[in-house]
Design a protein around this motif. Sequence first.
Motif, PDB file in Angstrom:
ATOM      1  N   LYS A 154       0.831  -1.198   0.000  1.00 62.37           N
ATOM      2  CA  LYS A 154       0.000   0.000   0.000  1.00 62.37           C
ATOM      3  C   LYS A 154       0.873   1.258   0.000  1.00 62.37           C
ATOM      4  O   LYS A 154       2.022   1.227   0.449  1.00 62.37           O
ATOM      5  CB  LYS A 154      -0.901   0.024   1.238  1.00 62.37           C
ATOM      6  CG  LYS A 154      -1.919  -1.097   1.300  1.00 62.37           C
ATOM      7  CD  LYS A 154      -2.797  -0.944   2.538  1.00 62.37           C
ATOM      8  CE  LYS A 154      -3.872  -2.016   2.621  1.00 62.37           C
ATOM      9  NZ  LYS A 154      -4.725  -1.839   3.821  1.00 62.37           N
ATOM     10  N   THR A 174      -3.362   3.941   2.159  1.00 60.08           N
ATOM     11  CA  THR A 174      -4.550   3.939   1.316  1.00 60.08           C
ATOM     12  C   THR A 174      -4.628   2.648   0.517  1.00 60.08           C
ATOM     13  O   THR A 174      -3.594   2.082   0.113  1.00 60.08           O
ATOM     14  CB  THR A 174      -4.558   5.134   0.354  1.00 60.08           C
ATOM     15  OG1 THR A 174      -5.726   5.061  -0.491  1.00 60.08           O
ATOM     16  CG2 THR A 174      -3.322   5.173  -0.526  1.00 60.08           C
ATOM     17  N   THR A 176      -6.107   2.631  -2.359  1.00 55.09           N
ATOM     18  CA  THR A 176      -6.123   3.041  -3.763  1.00 55.09           C
ATOM     19  C   THR A 176      -4.889   2.512  -4.480  1.00 55.09           C
ATOM     20  O   THR A 176      -3.756   2.761  -4.065  1.00 55.09           O
ATOM     21  CB  THR A 176      -6.172   4.576  -3.881  1.00 55.09           C
ATOM     22  OG1 THR A 176      -7.333   5.056  -3.219  1.00 55.09           O
ATOM     23  CG2 THR A 176      -6.195   5.012  -5.330  1.00 55.09           C
ATOM     24  N   ASN A 177      -5.113   1.764  -5.542  1.00 57.96           N
ATOM     25  CA  ASN A 177      -4.040   1.185  -6.357  1.00 57.96           C
ATOM     26  C   ASN A 177      -3.115   0.250  -5.579  1.00 57.96           C
ATOM     27  O   ASN A 177      -1.966   0.007  -5.999  1.00 57.96           O
ATOM     28  CB  ASN A 177      -3.212   2.283  -7.035  1.00 57.96           C
ATOM     29  CG  ASN A 177      -3.999   3.013  -8.101  1.00 57.96           C
ATOM     30  OD1 ASN A 177      -4.813   2.421  -8.811  1.00 57.96           O
ATOM     31  ND2 ASN A 177      -3.780   4.313  -8.234  1.00 57.96           N
ATOM     32  N   ASP A 202       1.228   7.611  -8.119  1.00 55.78           N
ATOM     33  CA  ASP A 202       0.479   8.319  -7.074  1.00 55.78           C
ATOM     34  C   ASP A 202       1.410   9.100  -6.156  1.00 55.78           C
ATOM     35  O   ASP A 202       1.072  10.209  -5.713  1.00 55.78           O
ATOM     36  CB  ASP A 202      -0.355   7.329  -6.254  1.00 55.78           C
ATOM     37  CG  ASP A 202      -1.539   6.767  -7.031  1.00 55.78           C
ATOM     38  OD1 ASP A 202      -1.900   7.361  -8.067  1.00 55.78           O
ATOM     39  OD2 ASP A 202      -2.091   5.743  -6.593  1.00 55.78           O
TER      40      ASP A 202
END
Length: 247
Positions: A154, A174, A176-177, A202
């Motif tokens: 992460k 996060t 996300t991705n 990111d």
Amino acid sequence: MKISNLFLALTVATAFLMTSCRKDLATDTNLQQQDQALNASVKDGQKTIIFGGGYDKAGAQEDAHVYSKPDWANGNFSAFEDFLTSSWTYQGTPGTARQFLKFNGLSSLPSGTVITSATLTLTGISSSAAAPQGNSYYPGSPYNSFGTNPAWIKRVTGPWTASTITWNNQPTTTTTNAAPIAPSTSQWNYSVTVNVTALVQDIINSGQNYGFSLQLQTEAYYRSLIFTGPRNADVSKRPKLIVTYEI
């Protein structure tokens, strides 16, 4: 005589200026920048840089793991060689371990950089003092009935330092991705190469390099996943990040 003396003075002055302005690799304090230059390649309008895996010098990485076990939750575990995540019981008390890792050199990539590829290589380990059971999931493992041990890489979204991070003050992450790591297939020497292209992009887009966290997808005992850490004596087995971007 006057002309020769003047020529000699100019020669000495020029040599002094050239010496004083030169950046000596032996005394350069910006080691991470230095290693990027030495371990970079350019091809077809793209540049590839290798971080870690023995290419970085001191200070190039930060890493530590944290434990949720109540009497360890305020402890700092930044001196261990292993790179691991687990949920286990310690003297009968459950605890979860998460790993944090930051490649400081990523901060040198400028805003707006387009990442075309980024892979994180984690090398399997042959034994572990911190987790003597090794990976929990493999054919014949006594822990298979507790479930598989897939994990996530992460992106960390808050600041931390290796010398002060604990479970109780760990930064946020996060999903996300988040990049998945498949369940282990052997007790020891299980190596993976993880596609972290979106995560690195990111980081660049956010303008903040807080690194990565290795966490189990299911934080319930008995599960463990272990790799070679950044302090391992064999530098070639340390975590390695290869980043390719457009130039």
